[in-house]
Design a protein around this motif. Structure first.
Motif: not given
Length: 699
Positions: A211-212, A223-229, A234-235, A462-463
């Motif tokens: 999962x991330x 809608x804007x998205x962050x980097x993956x965690x 942490x997210x 979001x997963x």
């Protein structure tokens, strides 16, 4: 008289018509100082091992390796009649010379020369080398015949390819078959291709999805998205900080103009890839359709690895491009840039595949559906290749909140260029961006001014899950074959990868035919999946046989032989030494018996006795021996379909199975239907067809 020898009867008839040999005889045409005859594929083939010594009729490990000192050839049993026709014509007293008119390539050279030598002919011959079956191309070809000796090196390369395939296939197949107690076919190109498929499936089955997490924020309706965690906590921590901050700063609002150059013209491999991806055709189907179009004088020679045209073709391009555009009804203003598709340095034996001027007069309704679609692909790419670039504006927004960067992107086509032509031929799916994030970005670019502070309206985590590589399709496998070990080749090498454009389709078909690979999937997307037998073979196969690197190296050496840069004798010695070492040093893999003979999973209950039906090499059989569904099935063959495992399962479960894309052997027309299966009193399966109007008939 000049004796002209073509590769196929249809080609011979086209040539004969142009040069005036119109009088029909048994196996040839005659007239105007010419005799025109034909081969039927490979009339002459390498002799089987038992021809050298009767002991080789039985497969024994102690008889390996089999490496002939003097190579022997035999006439194929099914083509002896036509070979006799050619031999008698070569010995006719009024025949003073020959014209070699087989396909202009390595295999065409081999076909003619083997017949020439086997017939004991010593008369001089010239070479017809053309890339189109148009009347004008044939006339020009005969006006510029070349000495046959100019192609001696090409013949040497063809002989080396043939003998290398024989040595590897014959010895390795017998070696592994005798050691493991079952027939295990091995091939110089086939086995590395199978290894690619097996390796990909191993990567897929061994893949562990993880999962991330990403954080999504909504700013100004976008809608804007962050980097993956990788860790959810942490997210969640970042999410809390962003919510506490409440606002975000616009760090970037940048639009970049990018030009998408028009794609190059088709070589065979790229034509096969697009036909598979867009139309669902197998590589072999595409090659068959293209070959038929070539013989009908509608396209140029298809077995090419070039994607450019020669400079001397430029004079005919204006008329041809206008004719193709008019034929397909493309009436928009179009100013072709012919320079984009011309490059002498990148044209080898044959130029790229393009339509011929005869396309103007063709009646599309008289062409089979598959040929219509392939011709449309080639015609479209011909026009597209000369068109302007497609100009795309790419906008990137970056927001920063609580020290975290969030990104949103949008694309807008500023100028369609070549894509306009492509959409004319193949209607593109319209995407509605009015209410999408892209639409909101593009409509409000000035609103997102750099440095501006805006409130964060919505936040969420979001997963997602990491995904394995995809199964090979014919499109992606052809690409992998074409580029196999390309990084190990010199930058200026013209031929990279394994196999050639002309042989890759046949390699895939053989893997399916002998049960190493299955086609699975529905509609247009068919995946190539190795069977248990195919996986088992690669598991016990040594690296030097399954290596794409080695096979690609051989292909490069064959090219060097054509260029007289490498010795044919040295090449054959290398292959012989490798085979000898393999036989002498290979050790049987422990516990291979379990690997080679798996427990068969039941497909379903036998309709006669209820016991399990299981799959074996030649069909699907009841364990009680009461019932059989043979893979080589006449009924399914008549539909141009295979009785696959998936179809057998449906027949056993439901008594019926849907089939799409059936093709009548008699008419060539395609159709969809439902196959129904019943069992007669002799416990034999009987099949019938149902159509939409519920008409049925028995076979």
């Amino acid at each position: 008289m000049k004796l002209v020898i073509a590769e196929k009867p249809s080609v011979a008839q086209s040539i004969a018509k142009v040069i005036g040999a119109t009088e029909r005889q048994d196996g040839y045409l005659e007239g105007n100082g010419y005799i025109v005859s034909w081969c039927v594929g490979h009339l002459v083939e390498l002799a089987e091992p038992e021809y050298y010594d009767e002991k080789y009729s039985k497969w024994r490990y102690e008889d390996l390796p089999i490496l002939p000192e003097q190579w022997e050839y035999q006439v194929s049993e099914s083509t002896k009649k036509q070979f006799k026709v050619l031999k008698d014509l070569m010995k006719r007293s009024d025949v003073t010379s020959l014209v070699e008119a087989t396909d202009a390539g390595r295999e065409g050279e081999l076909i003619f020369r083997l017949v020439y030598h086997q017939a004991g002919c010593n008369r001089p011959f010239e070479r017809l080398w053309i890339s189109s079956m148009e009347d004008k191309a044939i006339e020009e070809g005969f006006a510029n015949l070349k000495s046959g000796s100019e192609y001696d090196a090409l013949y040497e390369a063809a002989v080396c390819r043939e003998r290398a395939d024989w040595m590897v296939g014959m010895n390795a197949t017998r070696l592994f078959s005798t050691l493991y107690g079952q027939t295990l076919n091995v091939g110089r190109v086939m086995t590395p291709t199978l290894a690619m498929l097996v390796t990909r499936e191993a990567e897929i089955s061994g893949f562990k999805s993880e999962p991330f997490y990403t954080i999504a924020i909504t700013v100004g309706g976008v809608k804007a998205i962050s980097e993956r965690y990788s860790i959810k906590s942490e997210a969640e921590d970042v999410l809390r900080k962003v919510r506490d901050a409440g606002n975000t700063v616009i760090r970037k609002n940048r639009t970049t103009e990018k030009q998408e150059k028009a794609p190059q013209l088709y070589d065979l491999t790229n034509l096969q890839r697009d036909a598979n991806k867009m139309l669902g055709f197998t590589a072999q189907q595409t090659l068959d359709y293209a070959q038929s179009l070539y013989e009908k004088k509608l396209i140029t020679y298809p077995r090419t690895d070039s994607r450019f045209l020669a400079e001397d073709m430029a004079v005919n391009l204006p008329k041809l491009s206008n004719s193709v555009a008019e034929k397909y009804g493309y009436t928009k203003r179009f100013e072709p840039n012919y320079k984009q598709i011309i490059n002498n340095k990148k044209v080898s034996d044959h130029h790229a595949i393009i339509p011929t001027i005869n396309i103007v007069d063709v009646n599309y309704g008289e062409l089979p559906s598959g040929e219509q679609k392939v011709l449309s692909l080639i015609s479209c790419r011909f026009l597209v290749g000369m068109a302007e670039p497609c100009v795309v504006n790419e906008t990137e927004l970056e927001f920063e909140a609580a020290g975290v960067v969030f990104k949103a992107k949008a694309k807008q086509v500023a100028k369609k260029g070549w894509r306009d032509i492509q959409e004319w031929f193949f209607v593109a799916k319209k995407e509605d961006t009015a209410d999408s994030d892209e639409g909101r970005i593009l409509d409000n670019l000035n609103f997102f001014e750099e440095g501006k502070i805006l409130p964060v309206r919505e936040t969420e985590i979001k997963e997602g899950k990491t995904s394995p590589k995809k199964h090979f399709t014919e499109d992606t496998l052809l690409s992998a074959m074409e580029h196999a070990s390309a990084d190990e080749m010199p930058d200026d090498a013209e031929h990279k990868g394994i196999g050639t454009p002309a042989t890759r389709a046949g390699t895939i078909e053989k893997l399916v035919r002998i049960g190493f690979v299955e086609r699975r999937g529905d509609k247009k997307t068919k995946y190539l999946i190795p069977t248990h037998k195919g996986t088992a073979l690669i598991t016990v196969m040594p690296e030097e046989i399954q290596s794409a690197s080695m096979t690609a190296d051989w292909e490069e050496k064959l090219i060097d032989i054509e260029r007289k840069k490498y010795s044919a004798d040295e090449f054959i010695r290398e292959i012989g030494a490798m085979i000898t070492e393999l036989v002498q040093t290979y050790k049987v893999i422990e516990d291979a018996e379990v690997l080679m003979h798996p427990v068969n999973e039941p497909l379903g209950p036998c309709p006669c006795c209820g016991k399990n039906v299981v799959e074996k090499s030649k069909g699907f059989f009841c364990e009680g021996g009461d019932f059989a569904l043979w893979k080589n099935n006449r009924f399914f063959n008549s539909l141009s379909k295979k009785l696959t495992k998936q179809v057998a399962e449906k027949l056993l479960k439901d008594g019926k199975a849907k089939l799409k894309g059936c093709r009548s052997v008699k008419t060539g027309k395609t159709y969809d239907c439902v196959v129904r299966m019943t069992v007669d009193e002799m416990k034999r399966p009987q099949f019938g067809l149902e159509f939409e109007k519920r008409k049925s008939y028995e076979r």
